[in-house]
Structure formats: structure tokens, C-alpha cells
Design a protein around this motif. Sequence first.
Motif, PDB file in Angstrom:
ATOM      1  N   VAL A 196      47.423  95.526  17.720  1.00 14.44           N
ATOM      2  CA  VAL A 196      48.238  96.130  18.672  1.00 14.44           C
ATOM      3  C   VAL A 196      47.583  95.913  20.065  1.00 14.44           C
ATOM      4  CG1 VAL A 196      49.244  98.257  19.792  1.00 14.44           C
ATOM      5  CG2 VAL A 196      49.096  97.924  17.316  1.00 14.44           C
ATOM      6  N   PHE A 197      46.316  96.086  20.395  1.00 17.38           N
ATOM      7  CA  PHE A 197      45.570  95.745  21.669  1.00 17.38           C
ATOM      8  C   PHE A 197      45.445  94.167  21.746  1.00 17.38           C
ATOM      9  CE2 PHE A 197      41.367  94.927  23.741  1.00 17.38           C
ATOM     10  CZ  PHE A 197      41.784  95.611  24.971  1.00 17.38           C
ATOM     11  N   GLY A 198      45.073  93.379  20.660  1.00 17.89           N
ATOM     12  CA  GLY A 198      45.122  91.948  20.984  1.00 17.89           C
ATOM     13  C   GLY A 198      46.519  91.399  21.111  1.00 17.89           C
ATOM     14  N   LEU A 254      55.807  95.102  21.241  1.00 15.77           N
ATOM     15  CA  LEU A 254      54.972  95.854  20.263  1.00 15.77           C
ATOM     16  C   LEU A 254      55.949  96.529  19.037  1.00 15.77           C
ATOM     17  CD1 LEU A 254      52.238  97.306  22.544  1.00 15.77           C
ATOM     18  CD2 LEU A 254      52.190  95.049  21.396  1.00 15.77           C
ATOM     19  N   ALA A 255      57.136  97.149  19.678  1.00 16.26           N
ATOM     20  CA  ALA A 255      58.110  97.639  18.664  1.00 16.26           C
ATOM     21  C   ALA A 255      58.423  96.540  17.408  1.00 16.26           C
ATOM     22  CB  ALA A 255      59.241  98.181  19.451  1.00 16.26           C
ATOM     23  N   VAL A 256      58.636  95.501  17.939  1.00 15.75           N
ATOM     24  CA  VAL A 256      59.227  94.256  16.873  1.00 15.75           C
ATOM     25  C   VAL A 256      58.109  93.842  16.028  1.00 15.75           C
ATOM     26  CG1 VAL A 256      60.227  91.915  16.821  1.00 15.75           C
ATOM     27  CG2 VAL A 256      61.235  93.593  18.395  1.00 15.75           C
ATOM     28  N   ILE A 259      58.338  87.516  15.161  1.00  9.33           N
ATOM     29  CA  ILE A 259      57.955  86.723  16.730  1.00  9.33           C
ATOM     30  C   ILE A 259      59.224  86.137  17.148  1.00  9.33           C
ATOM     31  CG2 ILE A 259      56.580  84.829  17.764  1.00  9.33           C
ATOM     32  CD1 ILE A 259      54.322  85.667  15.559  1.00  9.33           C
ATOM     33  N   VAL A 260      59.962  85.541  16.507  1.00 10.79           N
ATOM     34  CA  VAL A 260      61.063  84.804  17.155  1.00 10.79           C
ATOM     35  C   VAL A 260      62.084  86.026  17.585  1.00 10.79           C
ATOM     36  CG1 VAL A 260      63.283  83.455  16.617  1.00 10.79           C
ATOM     37  CG2 VAL A 260      61.184  82.804  15.773  1.00 10.79           C
ATOM     38  N   ALA A 261      62.497  87.190  16.729  1.00 14.06           N
ATOM     39  CA  ALA A 261      63.102  88.264  17.158  1.00 14.06           C
ATOM     40  C   ALA A 261      62.727  88.687  18.360  1.00 14.06           C
ATOM     41  CB  ALA A 261      63.215  89.108  16.114  1.00 14.06           C
ATOM     42  N   GLY A 262      61.424  88.943  18.543  1.00 12.07           N
ATOM     43  CA  GLY A 262      60.777  89.576  19.715  1.00 12.07           C
ATOM     44  C   GLY A 262      60.868  88.865  20.984  1.00 12.07           C
TER      45      GLY A 262
END
Length: 468
Positions: free
Chosen positions: A2-4, A44-46, A66-69
Motif C-alpha cells: 500500500v505504501f509503495g 488504493l481502493a481498487v 490497474i486498468v479499472a483504477g
Amino acid sequence: MVFGDALVLVLALWLAFLSDMLHVGGFEVMPFLGLLAVSLPVWLAVLHIGVSDVRRPTMTGWTVRIVAGALLAMLSEMLLYSGGFAPASARIPILHAELTACLLLVTRFAARRSVYAPGYALAGTQRILLVGFARQARDYAERLQQSIGRRVDVVGFLHAEGDGMADLASLRTLDELLGAHPSEVATGKHDFAVLGSVSGLRRILIEQSIDQVVFCCDEAEFASHLATCEEMGVEAVYLPRVTGKGIAHATVEDHLGLPSVRYTTTPRQRGQLALKQAIDSTLSGLAVLLLLPLFALVALAVRLDSRGPVFFRQTRVTVRGRHFACLKFRTMYVDAEARLEELWAKNEMQGPVFKMRDDPRVTRVGRWLRKFSLDELPQLFNVLRGEMSLVGPRPPLPAEVARYEPWHRRRLSVKPGLTCIWQVSGRNDVDFDNWMKLDLEYIDRWSLSLDLKLILKTIPAVVRGTGC
């Protein structure tokens, strides 16, 4: 992770602004912070809701996320841009989405490679020797084949001394040894040789290049051969023969300096569990502040309707049998507890729980409060105190728990909640055993995304008055 990911998002946005500066000049701080505040929660949610392990989902699954995000974040940033709160150039949201997606794909690929990186200096395929009982070894070999990104080569198999398989020809395969179907043997599903018994371990380690020895045997036999691996600098892995029924999750850890295997049936996603606790505290605190006028109106209605206190405190059971005082608005007459025994014959719910649609002990206001679940609002204070959660199995009475069957008690392994699967499934239309099964299903499937779905389903159920 998450941090990264957050660092990647900030870096990508900075690069997008830097690229735009070459065209328009100047760096705008407030638009930068505005776009970051909008896009960061979306990304971050996706990426992380419902994911507990960097290895799952697969790279295809990560690509879809990643595409959706990228699409959702770009849409959010464009909406901010259309409102005049973003930089002058509309290129930045598009460029930010593209850069973030590319960088995240690279970091995900690198992370997955590092997870499966062999624990030795030389790169390439890891050579593994299996030692122990044949069926357990074959089960482990199947798991190796199903693992993603694992580059391994099973050199062979040494059977345990107690397996009754001495003096085998070195060309026999494990499938032949176990009497596998001829088609499996022909396709070489586990086409590695049986090299003899474990007594030849030292010789095999000298004659062949072995990176790791996996022991599928009894603890005593593993202990007697561990020294050989230590002496020759070869990594040893021990697979205990103890297996559960498929419910408990095993976690290997260092416990007070000793190797141990922990078996637990509760959710293991520590990061998500910590976030769940933070969400419970935050949302319950905000809800109490926002609902104070409603609290006052309900309290006045309860007091005017019948004699007795506004709040009803009842002992309930929380995690693993602990007791706590559960708060509710009073919906019954003050002598309700004393009248329970005489009404028990009219119980409409099987099992130890008492449910009666037209319960004569319920007041006029109480029926209205129960219909819309308003009587349970004071339990927000229980959530604030850490005794309950927003989502979880409903807290039972001690008398109900005393009549539980053993398999019912697993629902007490997590913190009780205001709402749950049973709460949005019609409540009284679900019999007791199915109610317990729904709670166990919640525990086994738990994730933050499941909590969110249940909260969203609870709101319309409460409004319609069907959650009672």
C-alpha cells in the motif's frame, strides 16, 4: 505494498505535472494536491480491497485492477478539472493515469518475482529433493505444479524408512509407486524418479546439485536428518503431517524463538483487520454525532410511551465467550424478562433463540423502533468502545450460548456486529441452523469489500423495514 503504491501514485502525478510544465511552465501546488486527494483513495481502493496477499490475484487479475483504477481515477480527476479545481491543462489527468498504470504494472511484476525468488545466490531453476511419505510428497508436487511463477525442478524422491518401500529400482517413478492410472504415468504428471530410501540422503546431496530438501515425514525422522542438511549447507523445509478439515488456516512463525505452526479459523488479513477497526471507530463516532437529534426524539418517544428507562442494558456474549453490556433503546415493558418463560411455548424460532412476531411484551413505540431497527442505534456506543463492530454476527445472550451445539460456537471467534448476512436475509424467515451457517460463511469469506456490501444492503433493508 500500500505504501509503495502510494509512492508510485505521487511520483506519476509529479511526472505528469513536470511534463506539462514543459508546455505551459510553472508548477501549481494546489491543483497537484487536489488531484492527489481525489485519485489516491480511488487507486488504493481498487488495488487493495479484497486482496490479502501480493501473490493474489494473478498478473492478469492485477492488470484488470490497474486498468479499472486508471479509468476511475482519470474520470475522478476530469470531474475535478471540469469544476475548475484542477490545473489549466486537461492533459494531466490522462497522463497521470497512463504513467501510474505503467509504473504499477512494473512494480507488481517485480513484487511477484521477489516473492518467488529462491533463497540462494544463483539465479535459475530451483532443484528440489522430496523426502518422506509418497502420498504426501505427491500432494506437495501437485501444489508446486499449480503455483504461479515458481521455477522448480523436482530431482527425485526418497521414501521414509517406515514407508515399507525398501530396495526400489532407481528408475521407478512416484506415479508408478503409488499405482497411478497408466495415462498419468504415460504423460509424466509427476515424472521424477524414486531414488531409494532416506538413508541415502547424504549420498544424493554429494552426487547431485540440490538447493532444497522438502521433508514430508514424521518429526522424529526429520530431526534425525536435519543435521545432514545443515552440515552440507542445503536448505531444509519440513511439512508437518498434521492437517485440518480445510477450515483452519496454517501460519508458520517464530514463537518465543521456537518454530511453530499456528492454525486459526479467523480472518488473517491483518492490514484489512486494522483498517476495519479504524473504520468502525471513525464511522461510529461520526454516526453518533450526526444522529444525536434522532437519539433525542427516540428517547422522548420511549419515555412518553411507557414507564421505565430509555435505554435497555442486556448482557451479551462477544469474542470467545466474554460478556459485555449491550445497549438498546427499550422496546418492551419493564417486566418483559419475567414473562419470557410463560411465552416460550410460542417461540417461532427453532434452537435456543426466542423470536415471536406479535410479542405482547413489546410496546407500541417499540414495534415501530424494531421495524426500522432504530432500537439498535445505541450499539454505536458499543462499537466506539471496541466491544462490537459495524459488521459481524449478532451478539447472542449467555443463555443462548449455553445451548449451542459445538459447531455453533465458531461464530464467537470474531467480534459481533450491528449487521450481518442474517440481518439482510429476512431474519425471522431464516431458521436457527441456517442463521448460524450464514454467520460462519461471513467469517470464512470476510473481507472489507464484503463488509461494504453488507452495509450497503442494510441501509435499504432498514428503510423498507424488512430487516427485522
